[in-house]
Design an enzyme around this catalytic site. Structure first.
Site, PDB file in Angstrom:
ATOM      1  N   HIS A  59       0.888  -0.940   0.140  1.00 43.21           N
ATOM      2  CA  HIS A  59      -0.242   0.101   0.078  1.00 43.21           C
ATOM      3  C   HIS A  59       0.877   1.357  -0.032  1.00 43.21           C
ATOM      4  O   HIS A  59       0.298   2.342   0.008  1.00 43.21           O
ATOM      5  CB  HIS A  59      -0.957   0.248   1.159  1.00 43.21           C
ATOM      6  CG  HIS A  59      -2.142  -0.818   1.139  1.00 43.21           C
ATOM      7  ND1 HIS A  59      -3.183  -0.616   0.576  1.00 43.21           N
ATOM      8  CD2 HIS A  59      -2.302  -2.305   1.384  1.00 43.21           C
ATOM      9  CE1 HIS A  59      -4.199  -1.518   0.664  1.00 43.21           C
ATOM     10  NE2 HIS A  59      -3.561  -2.749   1.143  1.00 43.21           N
ATOM     11  N   LYS A  87      -7.802  13.887   4.757  1.00 51.13           N
ATOM     12  CA  LYS A  87      -6.872  12.843   4.619  1.00 51.13           C
ATOM     13  C   LYS A  87      -6.143  12.839   5.999  1.00 51.13           C
ATOM     14  O   LYS A  87      -6.080  13.837   6.618  1.00 51.13           O
ATOM     15  CB  LYS A  87      -6.063  12.756   3.443  1.00 51.13           C
ATOM     16  CG  LYS A  87      -5.403  14.140   3.144  1.00 51.13           C
ATOM     17  CD  LYS A  87      -4.937  14.067   1.704  1.00 51.13           C
ATOM     18  CE  LYS A  87      -5.764  14.216   0.428  1.00 51.13           C
ATOM     19  NZ  LYS A  87      -6.023  13.068  -0.367  1.00 51.13           N
ATOM     20  N   ARG A  88      -5.117  11.618   6.296  1.00 47.58           N
ATOM     21  CA  ARG A  88      -4.210  11.884   7.248  1.00 47.58           C
ATOM     22  C   ARG A  88      -3.082  13.256   6.953  1.00 47.58           C
ATOM     23  O   ARG A  88      -3.048  13.527   5.813  1.00 47.58           O
ATOM     24  CB  ARG A  88      -3.356  10.740   7.292  1.00 47.58           C
ATOM     25  CG  ARG A  88      -4.251   9.628   8.030  1.00 47.58           C
ATOM     26  CD  ARG A  88      -4.432   9.962   9.309  1.00 47.58           C
ATOM     27  NE  ARG A  88      -3.422   9.933  10.248  1.00 47.58           N
ATOM     28  CZ  ARG A  88      -3.029   8.829  11.265  1.00 47.58           C
ATOM     29  NH1 ARG A  88      -4.152   7.900  11.371  1.00 47.58           N
ATOM     30  NH2 ARG A  88      -1.922   8.853  11.949  1.00 47.58           N
ATOM     31  N   LYS A 143       1.533  14.272   1.462  1.00 46.02           N
ATOM     32  CA  LYS A 143       0.138  14.702   1.098  1.00 46.02           C
ATOM     33  C   LYS A 143       0.010  16.238   1.142  1.00 46.02           C
ATOM     34  O   LYS A 143      -0.964  16.681   0.333  1.00 46.02           O
ATOM     35  CB  LYS A 143      -1.056  14.057   2.293  1.00 46.02           C
ATOM     36  CG  LYS A 143      -1.187  12.501   2.103  1.00 46.02           C
ATOM     37  CD  LYS A 143      -1.931  12.407   3.136  1.00 46.02           C
ATOM     38  CE  LYS A 143      -2.105  10.719   3.410  1.00 46.02           C
ATOM     39  NZ  LYS A 143      -2.697   9.911   2.317  1.00 46.02           N
ATOM     40  N   THR A 160      -7.949   7.187  -1.780  1.00 46.83           N
ATOM     41  CA  THR A 160      -9.426   6.942  -2.047  1.00 46.83           C
ATOM     42  C   THR A 160     -10.472   8.061  -1.685  1.00 46.83           C
ATOM     43  O   THR A 160     -11.540   7.956  -2.269  1.00 46.83           O
ATOM     44  CB  THR A 160      -9.863   5.830  -1.093  1.00 46.83           C
ATOM     45  OG1 THR A 160      -9.016   5.788   0.249  1.00 46.83           O
ATOM     46  CG2 THR A 160      -9.236   4.367  -1.764  1.00 46.83           C
ATOM     47  N   LYS A 188     -14.225   9.322  -3.531  1.00 52.59           N
ATOM     48  CA  LYS A 188     -15.573   9.524  -2.857  1.00 52.59           C
ATOM     49  C   LYS A 188     -15.831  10.901  -3.468  1.00 52.59           C
ATOM     50  O   LYS A 188     -16.991  11.242  -3.331  1.00 52.59           O
ATOM     51  CB  LYS A 188     -15.127   9.447  -1.474  1.00 52.59           C
ATOM     52  CG  LYS A 188     -14.939   8.086  -0.897  1.00 52.59           C
ATOM     53  CD  LYS A 188     -14.233   8.113   0.682  1.00 52.59           C
ATOM     54  CE  LYS A 188     -13.502   6.752   1.014  1.00 52.59           C
ATOM     55  NZ  LYS A 188     -12.667   6.923   2.085  1.00 52.59           N
TER      56      LYS A 188
HETATM   57  C1  CR1 Z   1      -2.032   4.632   0.888  1.00 51.27           C
HETATM   58  O1  CR1 Z   1      -1.090   6.041   1.566  1.00 51.27           O
HETATM   59  C2  CR1 Z   1      -4.212   4.500  -0.382  1.00 51.27           C
HETATM   60  C3  CR1 Z   1      -4.410   3.459   0.694  1.00 51.27           C
HETATM   61  C4  CR1 Z   1      -5.383   2.228   0.527  1.00 51.27           C
HETATM   62  C5  CR1 Z   1      -2.333   4.049   1.874  1.00 51.27           C
HETATM   63  C6  CR1 Z   1      -3.348   5.418   0.121  1.00 51.27           C
HETATM   64  O2  CR1 Z   1      -2.703   5.995  -0.968  1.00 51.27           O
HETATM   65  O3  CR1 Z   1      -5.103   4.783  -0.943  1.00 51.27           O
HETATM   66  O4  CR1 Z   1      -3.230   2.976   1.393  1.00 51.27           O
HETATM   67  N1  CR1 Z   1      -1.194   3.514   2.430  1.00 51.27           N
HETATM   68  O5  CR1 Z   1      -4.578   1.302  -0.531  1.00 51.27           O
HETATM   69  C7  CR1 Z   1      -0.989   3.059   3.783  1.00 51.27           C
HETATM   70  O6  CR1 Z   1      -1.492   3.278   4.750  1.00 51.27           O
HETATM   71  C8  CR1 Z   1       0.915   2.004   5.231  1.00 51.27           C
HETATM   72  O7  CR1 Z   1       0.273   2.486   3.980  1.00 51.27           O
END
Ligand code: CR1
Length: 797
Positions: free
Chosen positions: A349, A535-536, A541, A641, A645
């Protein structure tokens, strides 16, 4: 099971009476929530039981999605929707003078995840059940979810999120399905019955108790199970834990979710958590296989079972399945290895190096001696299998045990038949940069599976008005067959539909404005551009880039340069130990304070940082967004994601060509998205040549200089120290996130947004195209691709 309004009312009254001895009129919202969820439980219970019977009867292959995080949010409305009860219950409650939203607000948000990774896992659960597959979740029942975020003087403060305090109404504890998980001690291998059998000395066992949460499929009658494990002291060992403190130490194993999705702290406890849920999950799978399915040949396991390793946290599943097969079922090593590789698959991920898990060999040996032996053996055989065939450097780079560490990604890749990334660009970067050597060794294992979202939650539940408009324009079928959403494009020139799109957006914005007023005291104008970044909080980001844009707008407004009215809305949690991210929060909050209180700009710009961003808050913000900020440094966001949304709700995206933004751009076309910034090759050029010199840019660009200087010139004096930290970071040579490099082109993109905003009809047209094409990111289709290409599943009859 369907229900009529009258039946529902009667059931609700009965539950209120038996649970609380109150009638509808006197029941509190909390009591109503509890009673309502109980009526629902009765509604899906038969389906849950029947699904299990069918599973065993049909004996179809099942997937077990192993994930250390699941982020379902709340389940009341989603269960109502999926069971087909939503309209009936809404209207029955209305008859009783009640409002579903008020009752639903009483449900604690199940935040057993940090962000996208956990949310994706929850979406996949919903999609599997809703498309007719048998898919099981396997995770941890954390006592405390992701921390509750508060702002005090503009700083993030973390409070415990005691979500279980008010009871989880959906879970069912299944004590009789408990298993023991062993930790510590020493292991010797002794010859017994012709088999090298491990003999354990010392150590201790923890009882893993499953709590099953039903996953109700959308109108399928299927109810799958998400199984979350809790830690208890086994009855037989209670004597060893005489005090409450002793007990707590054991039970603490499942207390907290690590509030960091990019680096690791509390390492030993985290390692324990990982083994705990992996071992418990695999033991219960094998028990089901042998006892319920009555299978006795382990060689057939891959015909019945797929185990998915969601990121590296469950990678020990590879070694644990080997342990179970070899030690407990006496399968030959080579045979066991074949079975294991066929059963396992792995998703990566992120390419962020700090998230690549590795565990110290000594720690691993002490906590999990047998697992460490098995990993060592897997590694030894791996090295032998490649020696003489590939360069030694390749072996050293890819082996599992090196530099005193166990490399979890290597274990996952070597032990799986499939390795996937989550968007085409991300998968490409895995193949060509991050996991290049593995790709050359095992090209056939690599594949892409672009992420998706549940349109049920993000459209049907979060945006009922837009959903109704879709019903009216394309017919109700889009709710089960999202490809029908593309028909919305036939209304591209339909003045009435375009007007309705704008009206619905405005109504959603009015609702959010009320919420903002209630929670922050700040008044915002619903006719302004609602510009959203949720987002986080992470350097990559680039909430910082948004911040610079805000400062630039503020300077303009003060200098008499006009802009359309704009409300910038942030939602973001920073990992508690991530000081830079927390500094960004403080600076944004203080900049917001200055701007929101400056009468001279006549309310033309407002900056709102909403506290405690979670799934529940996302459901409020997303339907009200005009602009979706997806501005990560190109190459860094694996997929994203929230981008999907937001587009589904008709927001227009401003984006770098990163992650799934690339695919969104392709889906909607260049005219319906605002792309800016460095592309992947330009980013890698900077990285490879080490010649990114932001200070030169700053010195030669007056606007940039004035904007960045505001961080340190006393304009935002309450964040002087944090402002300095940001300032220094932007100007640092070879600054990794290339904030200033994208500044100018970001301003251009924003200018284009403003120009487009003036033409509301064409804005609505762009929104319409985005809504229509969001169907390409339907998680139902994503899981169908996993099911076919990776897991080899067939739908339940
Ligand atoms: C990614 O940063 C992705 C999600 C789900 C995150 C994000 O871009 O949409 O996973 N990765 O695939 C993550 O949390 C620890 O890695």
């Amino acid at each position: 099971m369907q229900i009529t309004k009258e039946e529902f009312k009667k059931e609700l009254e009965q539950k209120l009476d038996s649970q609380f001895a109150v009638d509808v009129e006197h029941a509190s919202l909390g009591e109503l929530y509890s009673a309502l969820s109980n009526v629902l439980r009765d509604g899906y219970a038969p389906n849950w039981r029947e699904t299990r019977i069918k599973e065993a009867h049909e004996g179809k292959k099942q997937v077990y999605y192993f994930s250390i995080e699941f982020l379902p949010g709340t389940l009341l409305r989603s269960n109502l929707l999926n069971l087909g009860w939503m309209d009936t219950v809404k209207s029955a409650l209305k008859d009783l003078g009640l409002n579903l939203d008020d009752i639903a607000a009483k449900e604690p948000d199940m935040a057993l995840g940090n962000g996208g990774l956990g949310r994706l896992a929850a979406a996949f659960m919903d999609s599997l059940a809703s498309t007719g597959y048998v898919g099981n979740g396997n995770g941890i029942r954390y006592k405390y979810g992701l921390f509750k975020q508060k702002f005090v003087n503009g700083y993030q403060v973390e409070l415990p999120n005691d979500w279980l305090q008010k009871h989880n109404h959906w879970e069912v504890m299944r004590d009789n399905k408990s298993v023991l998980v062993h930790f510590g001690g020493q292991v010797n291998l002794v010859q017994k019955d012709n088999w090298m059998t491990p003999e354990y000395n010392g150590g201790y066992s923890i009882k893993a108790v499953p709590y099953d949460i039903p996953v109700v499929g959308y109108h399928t009658g299927i109810v799958n199970t998400m199984r979350l494990w809790d830690a208890e002291i086994p009855e037989s060992e209670e004597i060893n834990y005489p005090t409450i403190d002793d007990r707590r130490k054991v039970e603490d194993l499942t207390s907290i979710l690590y509030p960091d999705d990019s680096s690791y702290s509390g390492r030993l406890l985290r390692l324990k958590q990982e083994y705990f849920f992996v071992s418990a999950g695999l033991q219960s799978i094998l028990r089901y296989y042998t006892k319920d399915l009555k299978q006795n040949d382990m060689h057939n396991l891959p015909k019945y079972v797929a185990v998915h390793i969601n990121d590296t946290h469950p990678a020990m599943a590879v070694a644990e399945l080997m342990r179970l097969l070899v030690d407990e079922y006496h399968i030959d090593w080579d045979e066991a290895w074949k079975i294991t590789v066929q059963v396992m698959s792995y998703t990566n991920h992120t390419i962020m190096a700090e998230a690549m898990e590795k565990w110290d060999i000594n720690m691993m040996t002490q906590l999990l001696p047998r697992i460490m032996q098995i990993i060592t053996e897997i590694d030894r055989r791996y090295v032998i299998s490649l020696t003489g065939k590939v360069a030694e450097s390749v072996i050293n780079d890819t082996r599992i045990v090196n530099n005193g560490n166990v490399q979890m990604a290597h274990l996952a890749i070597i032990g799986s038949h499939s390795v996937n990334g989550v968007a085409p660009l991300h998968t490409h970067l895995l193949e060509t940069e991050v996991l290049k050597e593995f790709y050359e060794l095992y090209p056939e294992r690599f594949n892409n599976k672009t992420n998706g979202i549940t349109l049920r939650r993000w459209l049907q539940i979060a945006n009922p008005k837009l959903s109704k408009l879709l019903d009216q324009t394309v017919g109700r079928d889009w709710r089960t067959d999202s490809a029908k959403m593309l028909l919305l494009q036939d209304s591209y020139k339909n003045a009435k539909v375009l007007k309705q799109i704008n009206e619905i957006k405005l109504e959603n914005k009015e609702k959010l404005a009320k919420f903002i007023k209630k929670t922050t005291g700040i008044t915002v104008d619903p006719t302004a551009i609602f510009d959203v970044q949720i987002k986080r909080l992470h350097a990559y980001k680039r909430q910082t880039l948004k911040l610079l844009h805000i400062i630039k707008l503020y300077h303009d407004l003060k200098n008499g340069i006009d802009h359309p009215k704009r409300v910038v809305i942030f939602g973001a949690k920073a990992a508690p130990s991530y000081t830079y991210a927390k500094d960004v929060i403080k600076v944004i909050n203080e900049v917001a304070n200055v701007i929101n209180n400056d009468a001279s700009i006549h309310g033309k710009l407002k900056v709102i940082f909403l506290e405690n961003y979670d799934v529940t808050l996302a459901e409020k913000i997303i339907p009200a967004a005009d602009v979706s900020e997806q501005i990560s440094t190109t190459t860094k966001e694996a997929s994203g994601t929230s981008n999907m949304k937001l587009m589904a709700n008709g927001a227009l995206t401003v984006a770098t060509m990163d992650g799934a933004n690339v695919d969104i751009a392709k889906a909607v076309g260049q005219d319906n998205i605002f792309i800016f910034g460095l592309n992947k090759d330009q980013v890698y050029d900077y990285y490879n040549k080490h010649d990114y010199k932001p200070r030169d840019m700053y010195n030669s660009d007056q606007v940039m200089k004035e904007t960045v200087d505001a961080l340190i010139d006393g304009s935002f004096s309450k964040a002087a120290n944090e402002g300095r930290v940001l300032y220094d970071s932007f100007l640092q040579e070879n600054e990794e996130f290339l904030v200033l490099a994208d500044f100018e082109s970001y301003l251009q993109a924003q200018k284009k947004i403003e120009e487009n905003w003036h033409d509301q009809r064409s804005w609505a047209q762009k929104a319409l195209v985005n809504i229509a094409h969001s169907e390409e990111f339907n998680a139902d289709n994503t899981v169908a691709r996993y099911a076919k290409d990776i897991w080899g599943l067939k739908k339940l009859n």
